[in-house]
Design an enzyme around this catalytic site. Structure first.
Site, PDB file in Angstrom:
ATOM      1  N   TYR A 115     -13.005  20.510   8.523  1.00 20.45           N
ATOM      2  CA  TYR A 115     -12.614  21.998   9.055  1.00 20.45           C
ATOM      3  C   TYR A 115     -12.309  22.764   8.012  1.00 20.45           C
ATOM      4  O   TYR A 115     -11.130  22.902   7.502  1.00 20.45           O
ATOM      5  CB  TYR A 115     -11.471  21.609   9.818  1.00 20.45           C
ATOM      6  CG  TYR A 115     -11.716  20.846  11.275  1.00 20.45           C
ATOM      7  CD1 TYR A 115     -13.075  20.495  11.356  1.00 20.45           C
ATOM      8  CD2 TYR A 115     -10.765  20.219  12.218  1.00 20.45           C
ATOM      9  CE1 TYR A 115     -13.367  19.650  12.814  1.00 20.45           C
ATOM     10  CE2 TYR A 115     -11.032  19.555  13.241  1.00 20.45           C
ATOM     11  CZ  TYR A 115     -12.410  19.362  13.614  1.00 20.45           C
ATOM     12  OH  TYR A 115     -12.747  18.648  14.501  1.00 20.45           O
TER      13      TYR A 115
ATOM     14  N   HIS B 292     -15.815  10.324  12.414  1.00 14.10           N
ATOM     15  CA  HIS B 292     -16.043  11.756  12.987  1.00 14.10           C
ATOM     16  C   HIS B 292     -17.486  11.575  13.917  1.00 14.10           C
ATOM     17  O   HIS B 292     -17.389  12.104  15.000  1.00 14.10           O
ATOM     18  CB  HIS B 292     -16.225  12.668  11.997  1.00 14.10           C
ATOM     19  CG  HIS B 292     -16.006  14.111  12.536  1.00 14.10           C
ATOM     20  ND1 HIS B 292     -15.539  15.109  11.807  1.00 14.10           N
ATOM     21  CD2 HIS B 292     -16.002  14.779  13.680  1.00 14.10           C
ATOM     22  CE1 HIS B 292     -15.309  16.179  12.385  1.00 14.10           C
ATOM     23  NE2 HIS B 292     -15.669  16.003  13.579  1.00 14.10           N
TER      24      HIS B 292
ATOM     25  N   PRO C  29     -11.960  21.103  25.027  1.00 17.64           N
ATOM     26  CA  PRO C  29     -11.933  21.005  26.272  1.00 17.64           C
ATOM     27  C   PRO C  29     -11.845  22.264  27.125  1.00 17.64           C
ATOM     28  O   PRO C  29     -11.948  22.258  28.331  1.00 17.64           O
ATOM     29  CB  PRO C  29     -10.365  20.513  26.417  1.00 17.64           C
ATOM     30  CG  PRO C  29      -9.753  21.153  25.002  1.00 17.64           C
ATOM     31  CD  PRO C  29     -10.796  20.930  24.182  1.00 17.64           C
TER      32      PRO C  29
ATOM     33  N   GLY D  81     -14.326  24.380  26.493  1.00 16.61           N
ATOM     34  CA  GLY D  81     -15.638  24.972  26.464  1.00 16.61           C
ATOM     35  C   GLY D  81     -16.081  25.402  25.077  1.00 16.61           C
ATOM     36  O   GLY D  81     -17.155  25.950  24.875  1.00 16.61           O
ATOM     37  N   GLY D  82     -15.134  25.511  24.082  1.00 15.25           N
ATOM     38  CA  GLY D  82     -15.327  25.555  22.605  1.00 15.25           C
ATOM     39  C   GLY D  82     -14.819  27.218  22.519  1.00 15.25           C
ATOM     40  O   GLY D  82     -14.488  27.769  23.273  1.00 15.25           O
TER      41      GLY D  82
ATOM     42  N   ALA E 236     -14.411  29.615  25.299  1.00 10.95           N
ATOM     43  CA  ALA E 236     -13.016  29.132  25.998  1.00 10.95           C
ATOM     44  C   ALA E 236     -12.537  30.733  26.690  1.00 10.95           C
ATOM     45  O   ALA E 236     -11.771  30.284  27.754  1.00 10.95           O
ATOM     46  CB  ALA E 236     -11.914  28.951  25.119  1.00 10.95           C
ATOM     47  N   GLY E 237     -12.564  31.739  26.396  1.00  8.16           N
ATOM     48  CA  GLY E 237     -12.109  32.906  27.181  1.00  8.16           C
ATOM     49  C   GLY E 237     -12.632  33.279  28.410  1.00  8.16           C
ATOM     50  O   GLY E 237     -12.303  33.866  29.230  1.00  8.16           O
TER      51      GLY E 237
HETATM   52  N1  NAP Z   1     -14.608  15.327  17.127  1.00 10.27           N
HETATM   53  C1  NAP Z   1     -15.652  16.545  17.210  1.00 10.27           C
HETATM   54  O1  NAP Z   1     -16.737  16.022  16.839  1.00 10.27           O
HETATM   55  C2  NAP Z   1     -14.914  17.717  17.219  1.00 10.27           C
HETATM   56  C3  NAP Z   1     -15.748  18.808  17.827  1.00 10.27           C
HETATM   57  C4  NAP Z   1     -15.247  20.159  18.084  1.00 10.27           C
HETATM   58  C5  NAP Z   1     -13.785  20.081  18.214  1.00 10.27           C
HETATM   59  N2  NAP Z   1     -12.962  19.004  17.762  1.00 10.27           N
HETATM   60  C6  NAP Z   1     -11.416  19.052  17.911  1.00 10.27           C
HETATM   61  O2  NAP Z   1     -11.377  19.742  19.324  1.00 10.27           O
HETATM   62  C7  NAP Z   1     -10.411  20.653  19.197  1.00 10.27           C
HETATM   63  C8  NAP Z   1     -10.502  21.730  20.396  1.00 10.27           C
HETATM   64  O3  NAP Z   1     -11.933  21.936  20.467  1.00 10.27           O
HETATM   65  P1  NAP Z   1     -12.481  23.749  20.133  1.00 10.27           P
HETATM   66  O4  NAP Z   1     -11.294  24.429  19.269  1.00 10.27           O
HETATM   67  O5  NAP Z   1     -13.864  23.432  19.510  1.00 10.27           O
HETATM   68  O6  NAP Z   1     -12.624  24.282  21.327  1.00 10.27           O
HETATM   69  P2  NAP Z   1     -11.259  24.709  22.790  1.00 10.27           P
HETATM   70  O7  NAP Z   1     -10.366  23.988  22.691  1.00 10.27           O
HETATM   71  O8  NAP Z   1     -12.382  24.504  23.871  1.00 10.27           O
HETATM   72  O9  NAP Z   1     -11.110  26.227  22.487  1.00 10.27           O
HETATM   73  C9  NAP Z   1     -10.543  26.718  21.579  1.00 10.27           C
HETATM   74  C10 NAP Z   1     -10.282  28.152  22.061  1.00 10.27           C
HETATM   75  O10 NAP Z   1      -9.629  28.270  22.833  1.00 10.27           O
HETATM   76  C11 NAP Z   1      -8.589  29.066  22.943  1.00 10.27           C
HETATM   77  N3  NAP Z   1      -7.601  28.713  23.844  1.00 10.27           N
HETATM   78  C12 NAP Z   1      -6.781  27.999  23.412  1.00 10.27           C
HETATM   79  N4  NAP Z   1      -5.873  27.781  24.594  1.00 10.27           N
HETATM   80  C13 NAP Z   1      -5.981  28.724  25.237  1.00 10.27           C
HETATM   81  C14 NAP Z   1      -5.228  29.325  26.265  1.00 10.27           C
HETATM   82  N5  NAP Z   1      -4.244  28.621  26.740  1.00 10.27           N
HETATM   83  N6  NAP Z   1      -5.595  30.411  27.039  1.00 10.27           N
HETATM   84  C15 NAP Z   1      -6.749  31.279  26.539  1.00 10.27           C
HETATM   85  N7  NAP Z   1      -7.259  30.839  25.247  1.00 10.27           N
HETATM   86  C16 NAP Z   1      -7.060  29.492  24.904  1.00 10.27           C
HETATM   87  C17 NAP Z   1      -8.253  29.368  21.482  1.00 10.27           C
HETATM   88  O11 NAP Z   1      -8.137  30.999  21.188  1.00 10.27           O
HETATM   89  P3  NAP Z   1      -7.350  31.536  19.897  1.00 10.27           P
HETATM   90  O12 NAP Z   1      -8.252  31.121  18.796  1.00 10.27           O
HETATM   91  O13 NAP Z   1      -7.303  33.022  20.387  1.00 10.27           O
HETATM   92  O14 NAP Z   1      -6.075  30.732  20.099  1.00 10.27           O
HETATM   93  C18 NAP Z   1      -9.259  28.732  20.713  1.00 10.27           C
HETATM   94  O15 NAP Z   1      -9.979  29.585  19.753  1.00 10.27           O
HETATM   95  C19 NAP Z   1     -10.824  21.305  17.809  1.00 10.27           C
HETATM   96  O16 NAP Z   1      -9.739  22.365  17.344  1.00 10.27           O
HETATM   97  C20 NAP Z   1     -10.783  20.421  17.076  1.00 10.27           C
HETATM   98  O17 NAP Z   1      -9.485  19.693  16.520  1.00 10.27           O
HETATM   99  C21 NAP Z   1     -13.633  17.824  17.520  1.00 10.27           C
END
Ligand code: NAP
Length: 286
Positions: free
Chosen positions: A53, A128, A209, A211-212, A216-217
């Site tokens: 990251y 990973h 979780p 949608g990325g 996500a919004g």
């Molecule tokens: N293992 C893997 O291959 C892999 C791949 C992808 C991700 N991940 C892990 O999974 C985590 C989560 O996935 P992600 O970050 O890709 O996507 P996500 O959790 O689906 O979406 C992240 C976005 O959601 C917004 N958000 C979070 N909580 C919210 C709420 N309560 N209301 C409105 N908006 C909200 C955030 O906005 P703001 O930025 O404005 O706060 C953030 O940018 C990553 O951070 C990473 O640690 C792992």
């Protein structure tokens, strides 16, 4: 805050995903630190990160270092926080993601993650992503050696299919405690992996979780039942989504990404939202 178990460790039922604070579109460090501190204030005791990251080629581990600094500058007790990191992905700096899961590379990556996190042993180290050039058993064998050498306390895998989960379980035995796969209203094809985690008593950490980062919004506009339940409950569709994920199985521990204090506070509150059977049925069908 409610709690769930990863291996022998109790963690907050909702964790913090660190990725949005270190890749494209990341905020400045001051806002990131405030976000991590807000998570800790809300009772979050699981932070998910990875050495990959980062944005530029010369800043591998940007997110790990950021988390280590934020934990160090937090006023309260952080001894109960599980920082879960990963190795095996790389970012050459041109925006792409590549893989390397050779045992030698994983050993070096783990050593470097320990240094950045300032720990003797990593609480949860996750492989990973499978590397097509390396037999999966060899990569997972390297993770087993890291546990046995005391560099890693608990092992996890990510982006694994059921066959790989079973193979990892065979190689790692009880050292394997978690699987981290993509799972959200928009991406439900990890159902078989979730069912297998239930069967094997492994924690299941849904990634992206909501949608990325980019989508996500839009969760409420893409999936109307999430917006409807949210409106009826007076909460955000994202909070409903996390409560729905928690209701899928007691082994689910979502790790929503965040780069603002407001969003992680809202996400953490999902642990208090109990959805009823009708609501869950409507969300399942969304
Ligand atoms: N293992 C893997 O291959 C892999 C791949 C992808 C991700 N991940 C892990 O999974 C985590 C989560 O996935 P992600 O970050 O890709 O996507 P996500 O959790 O689906 O979406 C992240 C976005 O959601 C917004 N958000 C979070 N909580 C919210 C709420 N309560 N209301 C409105 N908006 C909200 C955030 O906005 P703001 O930025 O404005 O706060 C953030 O940018 C990553 O951070 C990473 O640690 C792992």
């Amino acid at each position: 805050m409610k709690f769930r178990r990863i291996g022998n460790t109790e963690v907050s039922a909702v964790g913090l995903g660190g990725m949005p604070m270190s890749i494209e579109g990341r905020p400045d460090e001051e806002r990131s630190v405030r976000t991590i501190h807000a998570a800790l204030d809300a009772g979050v005791t699981l932070i998910d990160t990875a050495d990959a990251y980062h944005l530029h080629a010369d800043e591998v581990g940007h997110n790990e270092s950021l988390i280590a600094r934020a934990l160090a500058s937090y006023g309260g007790d952080t001894s109960g926080v599980l920082v879960a990191t990963k190795g095996g992905h790389l970012r050459p700096g041109d925006g792409s993601w590549t893989v390397n899961s050779s045992p030698d590379y994983l050993r070096r990556a783990c050593e470097a993650s320990c240094k950045r996190l300032g720990v003797e042993a990593i609480g949860l180290y996750q492989h990973h992503r499978p590397d097509p050039k390396v037999p999966y058993a060899d990569s997972i064998g390297a993770i087993r050696e890291l546990v046995d050498a005391g560099k890693v306390l608990m092992a996890g895998i990510s982006n694994a299919d059921p066959e790989q989960i079973r193979l990892a379980r065979e190689i790692l035995g009880d050292r394997l405690v978690s699987v981290q796969n993509q799972y959200s209203p928009a991406f439900r094809s990890s159902e078989p992996e979730l069912a297998l985690c239930d069967e094997l008593d492994l924690a299941f950490l849904p990634w992206s979780p909501l949608g990325g980062i980019a989508r996500a919004g839009e969760l409420g506009s893409r999936f109307a039942p999430f917006a409807e339940v949210a409106a009826a409950r007076g909460v955000s569709p994202q909070q409903v989504c996390l409560a729905w994920l928690l209701a899928r199985s007691p082994r689910v521990v979502p790790i929503p990404g965040s780069s603002r204090p407001e969003t992680i506070r809202d996400s953490a509150a999902a642990t208090e939202l109990q959805l009823d059977a009708d609501e869950l049925a409507a969300l399942d069908a969304a």
